[in-house]
Structures are given as structure tokens and as C-alpha cells.
Scaffold this motif. Structure first.
Motif, PDB file in Angstrom:
ATOM      1  N   PRO A 139       0.822  -1.222   0.000  1.00  0.00           N
ATOM      2  CA  PRO A 139       0.000   0.000   0.000  1.00  0.00           C
ATOM      3  C   PRO A 139       0.848   1.262   0.000  1.00  0.00           C
ATOM      4  N   LEU A 140       0.232   2.340  -0.414  1.00  0.00           N
ATOM      5  CA  LEU A 140       0.904   3.644  -0.417  1.00  0.00           C
ATOM      6  C   LEU A 140       0.738   4.276   0.973  1.00  0.00           C
ATOM      7  N   LEU A 141       1.820   4.288   1.758  1.00  0.00           N
ATOM      8  CA  LEU A 141       1.821   4.864   3.100  1.00  0.00           C
ATOM      9  C   LEU A 141       2.965   5.859   3.217  1.00  0.00           C
ATOM     10  N   ASP A 142       2.718   6.929   3.940  1.00  0.00           N
ATOM     11  CA  ASP A 142       3.703   8.022   4.027  1.00  0.00           C
ATOM     12  C   ASP A 142       4.153   8.440   2.625  1.00  0.00           C
ATOM     13  N   HIS A 143       3.206   8.512   1.752  1.00  0.00           N
ATOM     14  CA  HIS A 143       3.466   8.798   0.334  1.00  0.00           C
ATOM     15  C   HIS A 143       2.743  10.083  -0.048  1.00  0.00           C
ATOM     16  N   LYS A 144       3.417  10.910  -0.821  1.00  0.00           N
ATOM     17  CA  LYS A 144       2.830  12.181  -1.215  1.00  0.00           C
ATOM     18  C   LYS A 144       2.169  12.073  -2.582  1.00  0.00           C
ATOM     19  N   ILE A 145       0.929  12.511  -2.672  1.00  0.00           N
ATOM     20  CA  ILE A 145       0.211  12.491  -3.946  1.00  0.00           C
ATOM     21  C   ILE A 145       0.116  13.911  -4.502  1.00  0.00           C
ATOM     22  N   ASN A 146      -0.229  14.017  -5.775  1.00  0.00           N
ATOM     23  CA  ASN A 146      -0.362  15.318  -6.430  1.00  0.00           C
ATOM     24  C   ASN A 146      -1.805  15.807  -6.368  1.00  0.00           C
ATOM     25  N   LYS A 147      -1.996  17.030  -6.795  1.00  0.00           N
ATOM     26  CA  LYS A 147      -3.333  17.614  -6.806  1.00  0.00           C
ATOM     27  C   LYS A 147      -4.229  16.827  -7.751  1.00  0.00           C
ATOM     28  N   PHE A 148      -5.424  16.565  -7.300  1.00  0.00           N
ATOM     29  CA  PHE A 148      -6.369  15.781  -8.111  1.00  0.00           C
ATOM     30  C   PHE A 148      -6.985  16.651  -9.202  1.00  0.00           C
ATOM     31  N   LYS A 149      -7.000  16.093 -10.406  1.00  0.00           N
ATOM     32  CA  LYS A 149      -7.688  16.722 -11.530  1.00  0.00           C
ATOM     33  C   LYS A 149      -8.717  15.725 -12.043  1.00  0.00           C
ATOM     34  N   PRO A 150      -9.882  16.181 -12.443  1.00  0.00           N
ATOM     35  CA  PRO A 150     -10.922  15.256 -12.908  1.00  0.00           C
ATOM     36  C   PRO A 150     -10.385  14.311 -13.982  1.00  0.00           C
ATOM     37  N   LEU A 151     -10.542  13.020 -13.755  1.00  0.00           N
ATOM     38  CA  LEU A 151      -9.999  12.017 -14.672  1.00  0.00           C
ATOM     39  C   LEU A 151     -10.987  11.638 -15.770  1.00  0.00           C
ATOM     40  N   MET A 152     -12.259  11.801 -15.511  1.00  0.00           N
ATOM     41  CA  MET A 152     -13.297  11.516 -16.508  1.00  0.00           C
ATOM     42  C   MET A 152     -14.475  12.441 -16.256  1.00  0.00           C
ATOM     43  N   GLN A 153     -15.187  12.741 -17.339  1.00  0.00           N
ATOM     44  CA  GLN A 153     -16.406  13.537 -17.219  1.00  0.00           C
ATOM     45  C   GLN A 153     -17.605  12.670 -17.607  1.00  0.00           C
ATOM     46  N   ARG A 154     -18.763  13.077 -17.162  1.00  0.00           N
ATOM     47  CA  ARG A 154     -19.974  12.347 -17.492  1.00  0.00           C
ATOM     48  C   ARG A 154     -20.246  12.414 -18.998  1.00  0.00           C
ATOM     49  N   VAL A 155     -20.851  11.357 -19.509  1.00  0.00           N
ATOM     50  CA  VAL A 155     -21.301  11.352 -20.898  1.00  0.00           C
ATOM     51  C   VAL A 155     -22.702  11.945 -20.923  1.00  0.00           C
ATOM     52  N   GLU A 156     -22.865  13.041 -21.642  1.00  0.00           N
ATOM     53  CA  GLU A 156     -24.152  13.710 -21.704  1.00  0.00           C
ATOM     54  C   GLU A 156     -24.929  13.248 -22.937  1.00  0.00           C
ATOM     55  N   GLU A 157     -26.237  13.290 -22.824  1.00  0.00           N
ATOM     56  CA  GLU A 157     -27.097  12.827 -23.915  1.00  0.00           C
ATOM     57  C   GLU A 157     -26.852  13.613 -25.194  1.00  0.00           C
ATOM     58  N   ASP A 158     -26.614  14.944 -25.065  1.00  0.00           N
ATOM     59  CA  ASP A 158     -26.412  15.748 -26.271  1.00  0.00           C
ATOM     60  C   ASP A 158     -25.104  15.393 -26.978  1.00  0.00           C
ATOM     61  N   GLN A 159     -24.118  14.861 -26.242  1.00  0.00           N
ATOM     62  CA  GLN A 159     -22.877  14.412 -26.882  1.00  0.00           C
ATOM     63  C   GLN A 159     -23.138  13.192 -27.763  1.00  0.00           C
TER      64      GLN A 159
END
Length: 546
Positions: free
Chosen positions: A383-403
């Protein structure tokens, strides 16, 4: 011209499915010769093809029957083995591997006008492509393709071309001294909204058109969620596609990271905790890796996706119960917040690692967020312990009906534009048969009603003001007056004294210039291109033609 297989269409001789090509049936998968088809017609002219003799080259498939029986039993899906056994039971026939010009592909050496059948040379293209890659990258081609190679080689194909890849192709490799595939796996067909792909309905979707509107990972996941190891067809239902991607990937998987990352970054400068407070839950996630890997290996992709989503449900349930957003507002609960979110981030890491074969781009972006070089499968065990992560950026967006709607509309417009941009189709060569197709079938009794007789043209003269000649026909005992529309092709003096054929029992027809008592037989499109029928020497006026 000799018609290539795909230029002959008709009914499958095995299952009677209409509108099939001349070499194989898309419905039952059978292969056959174009001459075996029922109700065959030319895709070029619509006329019924005629048979002509031509020298062809054959592959003696029957010589490999014992090898193929053993190979098929161990390298092909069970569903396909049952179909292939039908071939073995009826006896393997010699395989016609040549086609006459005009044809595409490779001309057979020392055989002008003869070409290798496309399904002889197409699989060799797999080897040629690999050889090209191997030469460019310093890889030994023979290490992968020699007969005793220990490299693994698999083919994934559509079930409609199974025979070519499970009988003909391994026999060719065996005969040429190359290794055979470790497995040939067939898939079913893809329908869209429950129907066969259709250009007119806009459900014939080009890959580049799809990519203008939606990420490839969406479709990869949807297909994986529906695929198994069998040969069943799958359907791309657009509503189900949108809802499943949103529910599983966005609301479940990505949501785990987004719910935890903000607290870790804001309150702990991106630093994960030093312990897993729910070690048993994490061990469950690690153990799931073996189940998921086994499902991938068995090509049970739908099962793998279900296992992963079940793990995502457990992760979300854990976060729901821990309520880090509530703890964050309580003084002295900082450690609980870090521990809870550390647990959530580690569960997310396991889940996205298991999804990496299906979502490679998302996994790569997730690795950057987790501050990892890669998402190696077995690394989840630590597991990742005492580990530094980066700022979260949205990895996926919702699929919209109009798309989805825009993508389908774009597909229609793209196909229409492509059709308009194509040069005008080359007109098929006109033949008498294509210009005037054979009439509906009649019985012998119908034909027997027509009384055809040999007649001598005793006299011929112009009919004033008409495009006809007036013929006096001698039937050897009686004469008939017949008006024939052949004035543009014959001068009266050229006809007198010739024998011809007439319909003798045709009811007389009154015309403005007299009574016509029969009909002279002639062939041709009209104008100067008309030719009356002339019996060979020896025929006598009055003889009946049968």
C-alpha cells in the motif's frame, strides 16, 4: 469478365439466408463456391452469372485433416469446435486458392491473369506486419514465428471468418513449417440500438467520428462490460452506454479519488497516512486482483468488470460510513480524516490498476495523480503509506445525452459527405443479358402453345409512311402477310429468297396499313442493330421449330 466472389450475391446454399456473398455466409459462417449459391446474380449488372471453364489452383486441405482435428480441439473455443466438426464429418475439400482477373491482391507467379484468393494472402499479412516491425526494432522474427517458438500468439477475429483462421490458416502454417497460434478466439457481431449497423439510420459509426465527441475509454469499458469468452453478439445501446459509463466509471470509480484527494491535499499537503485502518478491507482488494486477472486471462471481461465494480462499491460504502466531510469539521479528528482518506486513495489505486488494461489513458493520468511511475499489477500488494500524492484533476467527465446525439448526427453527415465526394461509379459493362434480363419462368406446356415455323420470304416491300416492311411469307402450302419493324436494318431486296422464323399461330392484328398475320423473329436493340433469325441450309418452309 470473371466475377470475383464478392461480386456474386445470392442465397446461402447451407442456410438459405438471402443477399449473401459468393464465398461465405455472414449468418451461418459457411464457406462455399459461387456456383453453389441459390438464385445467384451479379452485383455489377444484376444478371444471372453464367459458368465458364478456367484453370485454377487448389490447396489440398484434406492432407492436413489429422493435424487439424488435433489442433482445433486444443486451440479453438468449444462453440466453434462444434461448427468445425461439421466440416470434418463432411470431409475436407480441396481449397480453391486462385481467382481470375479482374481481382485485387497478388498475381500468382508464372500464371498471368491468376491471383491468389484474398483469404490465402490476408493472414500472411499478420506475419508481414510483424516482420516489418521486427526489422525496425532489431527483433528476431524467427524467435516468434519458428515452429518451436515459445512465444505466445493469439488471434481475435469475427465469427464470420472463423473457417479461414481455424482450418485454412493453421494448415498453411503447418505446411510451410511455421508455428501455429496458441489460440484463435472468435467474437460475435456488434449491433447498434438492437439493429445491424446502418448508414441510413446513422448507426454506422466511424471510429474517427466517435473520437470527435467522446473518449475511447468510454467505449472500451462498455464493450468490456458486455464481452465474454463466447461468440454471442453484443449490442451498443446508446442509452445504456451513457448510463453505464456514468454510473460505473464516473459515479463509482473516479468518485472515490475525488472524495478523498481534496482532504489529503488541503489538510495534509498531499501526504498520505502511515497506516491502513481497515487492513482487512484492503486485503480483500488485493485478493480481488487474482480473481480479476483470472477473468482477464479467460477472456471473461464482463466478469472482470463486475468484480472491479463490486470492489468500488465496497470502497464507496466505506467512505460513506467514515464520512470524512463530517470529521473534517470536528476538532481533533484530523488523524481520522487522514486515515480514512488514505484508505480510500489506496482502494482507488487498486481499482484503477485492475482497470488499466481497459482504461490505459485514464490509468496513466491516475498514476500521475498518485505520484507513481506506473500502475504495476503486483505493486498493489504494497500500500501507499507516508506517500505524497499530487493535486487531483478530474480524470473523466460524465457522458451527456447531447454528446451522443451529436455523435450520431455527425455520423450521418460524415457518411453523406463521403458518399458525395466519391467519384461517379464506373458503369458496368452493358451486355444484351443485362439490358434485357431473362423473363419469368414458364412451363413446357406454355412454350408448346407457341407455334414457330420456318418461312420463306417470298416478297418484301416498303410500307409508305411507316418504319416497317411488308413481308409475304411462304409456309410451304399457304402464305401469310406480315408487317415487320425491321425497315431500318434491311432493304427489301436483301430479304427476298431468305428463310426465317415466324410465330405462325399469333392472332391476326389489324393495322392502319393492313392485317398482320404473324410475327417474324429478330434479335437486337433496334435501329440498324436488328437481325432476323435464319435457319441453316436444309430447313424447309413450314417445318415446325421445337
Amino acid at each position: 469478365m470473371f466475377l470475383p466472389d464478392r461480386f456474386v450475391k445470392g442465397d446461402c446454399p447451407k442456410c438459405n439466408e438471402p443477399d449473401q456473398y459468393g464465398d461465405s455466409c455472414e449468418k451461418c459462417g459457411a464457406t462455399y463456391s459461387p456456383v453453389e449459391m441459390k438464385n445467384a446474380y451479379s452485383a455489377v449488372s444484376g444478371a444471372k452469372p453464367i459458368e465458364k471453364e478456367s484453370e485454377h489452383y487448389f490447396f489440398k486441405l484434406g492432407d492436413f485433416e489429422n493435424f487439424l482435428r488435433n489442433w482445433v480441439d486444443n486451440h479453438v473455443q468449444e462453440q466453434m469446435i462444434h461448427k468445425l466438426n461439421e466440416w470434418f464429418e463432411s470431409g475436407l475439400q480441396n481449397w480453391d486458392i486462385s481467382r481470375d482477373a479482374p481481382y485485387w491482391g497478388f498475381e500468382i507467379p508464372d500464371a498471368p491473369g491468376k491471383y491468389f484468393y484474398v483469404w490465402l494472402d490476408a493472414p500472411i499479412g499478420y506475419m508481414a506486419s510483424f516482420k516489418n516491425w521486427a526489422d525496425k526494432n532489431g527483433v528476431d522474427f524467427d524467435e516468434y514465428w519458428k515452429a518451436d517458438s515459445d512465444a505466445e500468439l493469439y488471434h481475435f477475429i469475427g465469427k464470420d471468418i472463423a473457417y479461414f483462421h481455424t482450418l485454412f490458416w493453421p494448415a498453411m502454417l503447418e505446411g510451410a513449417g511455421f508455428r501455429k497460434p496458441n489460440g484463435v478466439f472468435c467474437h460475435g457481431f456488434l449491433t447498434v440500438n438492437g439493429q445491424k449497423m446502418s448508414k441510413s439510420r446513422g448507426t454506422f459509426i466511424m471510429a474517427d467520428t466517435y473520437l470527435k465527441h467522446l473518449r475511447p475509454e468510454y467505449l472500451r469499458y462498455y464493450f468490456a462490460a458486455k464481452l465474454g469468452s463466447g461468440i454471442d453478439d453484443i449490442d451498443l445501446n446508446m442509452d445504456d452506454f451513457r448510463m453505464r459509463v456514468n454510473a460505473d466509471l464516473v459515479n463509482k470509480v473516479i468518485n472515490i479519488a475525488s472524495r478523498c484527494a481534496g482532504f489529503i491535499k488541503k489538510k495534509f499537503d498531499g501526504q498520505l497516512g502511515s497506516q491502513l485502518v481497515e487492513a482487512e478491507l484492503y486485503n480483500t482488494a488485493v485478493a480481488a486482483g487474482e480473481t480479476v486477472a483470472a477473468a482477464y486471462e479467460a477472456r471473461e471481461y464482463g466478469k472482470a468488470m463486475r468484480e472491479i465494480m463490486a470492489l468500488a462499491d465496497k470502497a464507496n460504502q466505506y467512505i460513506d460510513a467514515a464520512e470524512p466531510w463530517v470529521l473534517a469539521k470536528q476538532e481533533g479528528k484530523e488523524q481520522d480524516v487522514q486515515d480514512c482518506c488514505t484508505m480510500g486513495i489506496n482502494l482507488f489505486r487498486a481499482i484503477i490498476t485492475y482497470l488499466a488494461p481497459v482504461l490505459p489513458q485514464v490509468a496513466e493520468e491516475a498514476a500521475k495523480f498518485l505520484n507513481l511511475d506506473s500502475l504495476a499489477w503486483d505493486s498493489v500488494k504494497t500500500p501507499l503509506l507516508d506517500h505524497k500524492i499530487n493535486k487531483f484533476k478530474p480524470l473523466m467527465q460524465r457522458v451527456e445525452e447531447d454528446q451522443v446525439t451529436a455523435m450520431l448526427e455527425d455520423s450521418k453527415q460524415t457518411l453523406a459527405a463521403a458518399a458525395a465526394a466519391q467519384p461517379a461509379a464506373v458503369k458496368a459493362e452493358k451486355t444484351p443479358l443485362s439490358e434485357t434480363p431473362i423473363a419469368d419462368e414458364i412451363t413446357f406446356d406454355d412454350f408448346a402453345k407457341v407455334d414457330l415455323r420456318v418461312a420463306l420470304i417470298a416478297k418484301a416491300e416498303h410500307v409508305k409512311g411507316a418504319d416497317k416492311l411488308q413481308l409475304t411469307l411462304d409456309l410451304g402450302g399457304e402464305t401469310r402477310n406480315v408487317f415487320a419493324g425491321i425497315k431500318s436494318a434491311y432493304a427489301p431486296e436483301d430479304l427476298e429468297g431468305k428463310l426465317t422464323v415466324m410465330v405462325a399461330n399469333l392472332a391476326p392484328r389489324k393495322m392502319k396499313f393492313g392485317m398482320s398475320e404473324g410475327m417474324v423473329l429478330a434479335a437486337g436493340p433496334g435501329g440498324k442493330d436488328l437481325w432476323i433469325l435464319e435457319p441453316h441450309e436444309g430447313a424447309q418452309p413450314g417445318m415446325r421449330i421445337m
